[in-house]
Design an enzyme around this catalytic site. Structure first.
Site, mmCIF file in Angstrom:
data_model
loop_
_atom_site.group_PDB
_atom_site.id
_atom_site.type_symbol
_atom_site.label_atom_id
_atom_site.label_comp_id
_atom_site.label_asym_id
_atom_site.label_seq_id
_atom_site.Cartn_x
_atom_site.Cartn_y
_atom_site.Cartn_z
ATOM 1 N N PHE A 36 -8.077 1.548 -0.760
ATOM 2 C CA PHE A 36 -7.383 1.589 0.522
ATOM 3 C C PHE A 36 -5.933 1.127 0.440
ATOM 4 O O PHE A 36 -5.097 1.600 1.216
ATOM 5 C CB PHE A 36 -8.156 0.806 1.586
ATOM 6 C CG PHE A 36 -9.328 1.572 2.120
ATOM 7 C CD1 PHE A 36 -9.146 2.627 2.997
ATOM 8 C CD2 PHE A 36 -10.612 1.261 1.717
ATOM 9 C CE1 PHE A 36 -10.226 3.354 3.483
ATOM 10 C CE2 PHE A 36 -11.709 1.977 2.194
ATOM 11 C CZ PHE A 36 -11.509 3.029 3.075
ATOM 12 N N GLU A 37 -5.607 0.239 -0.475
ATOM 13 C CA GLU A 37 -4.214 -0.204 -0.610
ATOM 14 C C GLU A 37 -3.380 0.846 -1.349
ATOM 15 O O GLU A 37 -2.203 1.015 -1.057
ATOM 16 C CB GLU A 37 -4.128 -1.543 -1.358
ATOM 17 C CG GLU A 37 -4.680 -2.724 -0.601
ATOM 18 C CD GLU A 37 -3.889 -3.097 0.640
ATOM 19 O OE1 GLU A 37 -2.697 -2.723 0.766
ATOM 20 O OE2 GLU A 37 -4.461 -3.779 1.510
ATOM 21 N N GLY A 38 -3.996 1.507 -2.323
ATOM 22 C CA GLY A 38 -3.223 2.408 -3.171
ATOM 23 C C GLY A 38 -2.335 1.599 -4.092
ATOM 24 O O GLY A 38 -2.279 0.367 -4.006
#
Length: 149
Positions: free
Chosen positions: A19-21
């Site tokens: 989700f953060e990448g």
């Protein structure tokens, strides 16, 4: 000593990374916070900063250690690894202060695990607007929280 002495598992770390990448050049997130790597923020992150993949990994390791300590200190009931990982992802994204002041934590510490789980999707806003990506993350965290060990 706190009730739990857990550390984020590879499953929890993978959720955060997904989700953060990964961005190796500093950027401003949806609300203008300078960010780099896997969602790392702080006074060390400024416009023009670039890092290596190895530096991003180390920042994540350091950040996770801080969040592990924070969640272990805030949660006063026994939880399983999946519940812990979900709380780490939540806190990593929103900050320990958000967890500390949340109804989610209050319900969890009161032993109402289902009601606590149902709080995750309520945290789907950035800058006052609903964000589909945040709702997807909260739903993934909720699902993990409800997964037995």
């Amino acid at each position: 000593m706190s009730v739990n002495q857990l550390s984020c598992s590879p499953r929890g770390r993978a959720l955060i990374e997904k989700f953060e990448g990964l961005r190796l050049t500093a950027y401003q997130d949806m609300v203008g916070v300078w960010t780099i790597g896997y969602g790392h923020t702080g006074p060390d992150v400024k416009a023009g900063l670039t890092i290596t993949q190895q530096q991003a990994e180390q920042l994540l390791i350091n950040d996770l250690a801080r969040f592990n300590n924070g969640v272990n200190a805030l949660v006063t009931v026994k939880i399983n690894q999946n519940q812990f990982d979900a709380l780490i992802s939540f806190s990593y994204n929103l900050g320990l202060g958000s967890l500390q002041q949340s109804t989610l934590l209050r319900l969890l510490n009161a032993g109402n695990f289902q009601a606590a789980a149902d709080q995750f999707p309520r945290w789907d806003r950035a800058g006052g607007k609903e964000v589909a990506g945040l709702l997807a993350r909260r739903n993934a965290e909720r699902a993990l929280f409800l997964t037995p060990d």
